[in-house]
Design a protein around this motif. Structure first.
Motif: not given
Ligand code: NDP
Length: 453
Positions: A212, A156-157, A129, A207
């Motif tokens: 998440a 799952k991107h 994911v 990641t």
């Molecule tokens: P998310 O953590 O929500 O998204 C990352 C991935 O997880 C996406 O593929 C998302 O899918 C998936 N995901 C999220 N929740 C679920 C769930 N309950 N079940 C299954 N898959 C899930 O990041 P956001 O885009 O909402 O960003 C929010 C914050 O997260 C940022 O502001 C930052 O602080 C942090 N972040 C950190 C990253 C890192 O590199 N460590 C990268 C991205 C974000 P979908 O797009 O369909 O929701």
């Protein structure tokens, strides 16, 4: 229930594409295909699996411009940074092409047995994911070692980079990887729950955000499947009195501002000793002001919009709450849709959101401290644990701090960055497990004990 995903260019709001979600039947068929493919894939000689890596590198090279543009259109990264991301994927491929065979060799362990050793078998089908911030790099960092070890992958991107997800699957197919070796799932959070519950899936890598991470780890735990989590960070960048600012200032600014500040390992809290504070502020501010905001598709652009408007709003809120608690805006804090101006906040203290939380955008929180001891103390005052960096001319003193740092990485006179040769991952709420290097190759294998008497 949502049946489709729409993608938008965050810079101008233009709609890019509409993708239909996979039905439950599609998902089950993909799982079955993955399972069948894995049986032959793991039986294939490692040299043949490695050979395909070079085809993949060629495919990436051939399509570099188009892929870079796709990244930029979907998530707003300046084009030159998208190109650099694509090139880094090929560095990773080269690294595993050279080292994979050796990493997967049996490890002999002398015991009283005639022969005893560890053999590394693939686990099977692994779900990834992945987030949007480095839509190619994050996926390849998972896929290359995982697949080369004999596993197959399901991706799952993040929904806003669905075009990248589909392009990545195509690259694997065009490179000659068997159908089912790497598949993209166009699905939502419910679909992921079903996938993790399915027996065919043996482990999960995520990641993304802490939220998440908690959800995916909970689902994996409930189904007794291993997970690897690479979550957010709130890295401290310590500036000591003997730091060579002129030499390192470009790196220090890049550490916060690259990818428009959307990086888990970015420097987020700048902890500066008072002797160098004024000079640091002067040089840092001047470099940040030199960033060139504009259309991310222009090669002259060095700062652009964030990946989605909601992310810019969250950032603005974190900053405004910090201002209410006494932070001062040196520059920035203007938002226009998904664009959030590079912002420097001074007078930052430990109770403010910009100190306690991950800020995923171009916001630098500056904390003034008395001396070195106070600097390290402030740096470690975080529930995140991805990395710490320090800028100093006194390597000996910095080296003595190594065991004090609880994070997954400690960089001296360099920004925290990922490198295929070095393990990458965090502690505390930044997650667990390691990617890249030999560690990444062994993340999803059965370390099987063999004992022959
Ligand atoms: P998310 O953590 O929500 O998204 C990352 C991935 O997880 C996406 O593929 C998302 O899918 C998936 N995901 C999220 N929740 C679920 C769930 N309950 N079940 C299954 N898959 C899930 O990041 P956001 O885009 O909402 O960003 C929010 C914050 O997260 C940022 O502001 C930052 O602080 C942090 N972040 C950190 C990253 C890192 O590199 N460590 C990268 C991205 C974000 P979908 O797009 O369909 O929701």
């Amino acid at each position: 229930m949502k049946k489709e995903i729409n993608t938008y260019n965050p810079y101008n709001g233009d709609k890019l594409e509409t993708y239909t979600l996979n039905s439950n039947e599609d998902l089950i068929n993909k799982l079955k295909l993955a399972d069948n493919t894995q049986k032959d894939w793991k039986a294939l000689e490692i040299s043949k699996r490695i050979k395909l890596l070079q085809n993949l590198a060629n495919e990436i090279d051939k399509n570099k411009d188009e892929l870079s543009e796709l990244i930029t259109k979907e998530m707003g990264k300046p084009l030159l940074e998208s190109k650099a991301e694509i090139e880094k994927c090929n560095l990773l491929i080269d690294f595993y092409t050279i080292n994979a065979d050796q990493f997967l060799q049996d490890d002999i362990i002398e015991t009283e047995a005639h022969e005893s050793f560890i053999s590394y078998d693939p686990l099977g089908c692994i779900l990834a994911v992945m987030p949007w911030n480095y839509p190619f790099w994050q996926v390849f960092r998972f896929a290359i070692p995982t697949l080369t070890a004999g596993n197959v992958g399901l991706l799952k991107h993040a929904s806003n980079v669905t075009g990248c997800a589909i392009a990545i699957e195509k690259l694997f197919l065009n490179a000659g990887f068997p159908e089912g070796c790497f598949q993209t799932l166009v699905t939502d959070h419910n679909g992921i729950e079903t996938i993790i519950e399915n027996d065919i899936v043996k482990a999960v890598s995520l990641t993304g955000s802490e939220k998440a991470g908690r959800k995916i780890a909970e689902l994996a735990g409930k189904n007794l499947k291993p997970s690897l989590l690479e979550l957010g960070g709130n890295n401290a960048c310590i500036i000591l009195k003997d730091a060579d600012l002129r030499k390192h200032m470009d790196t220090i600014v890049k550490a916060r501002m690259q990818n428009s500040g959307q990086s888990c390992i970015a420097a987020k809290r700048f902890i500066v000793v008072e002797e160098l504070y004024d000079e640091f502020i002067k040089q840092f501010k001047s470099k940040v002001e030199d960033l060139n905001y504009g259309n991310p598709l222009y090669e002259t652009t060095t700062m652009s919009c964030l990946a989605r408007e909601d992310l810019a709003k969250i950032l603005e809120e974190q900053v405004n709450k910090s201002i209410d608690l006494g932070a001062k805006v040196l520059i920035g804090n203007q938002r226009d849709s998904a664009y959030y101006q590079p912002t420097i906040l001074t007078n930052v203290t430990a109770e403010m959101p910009v100190f306690k939380e991950e800020t995923f955008g171009p916001v630098a929180a500056i904390i003034k401290v008395k001396d070195e001891d106070e600097a390290y103390k402030s740096a470690s005052q975080s529930k995140f644990g991805l990395g710490t960096m320090v800028f100093t001319s006194n390597y000996d003193a910095a080296s003595k701090r190594i065991s004090e740092i609880e994070d997954g990485a400690f960089f001296i006179n360099e920004m925290v960055k990922s490198d295929p040769r070095l393990p990458f991952g965090g502690t505390k709420i930044s997650g667990y497990g390691r990617e890249l290097s030999k560690e990444g190759m062994l993340a999803f294998v059965n370390k099987k004990t063999i004992y022959i008497n």
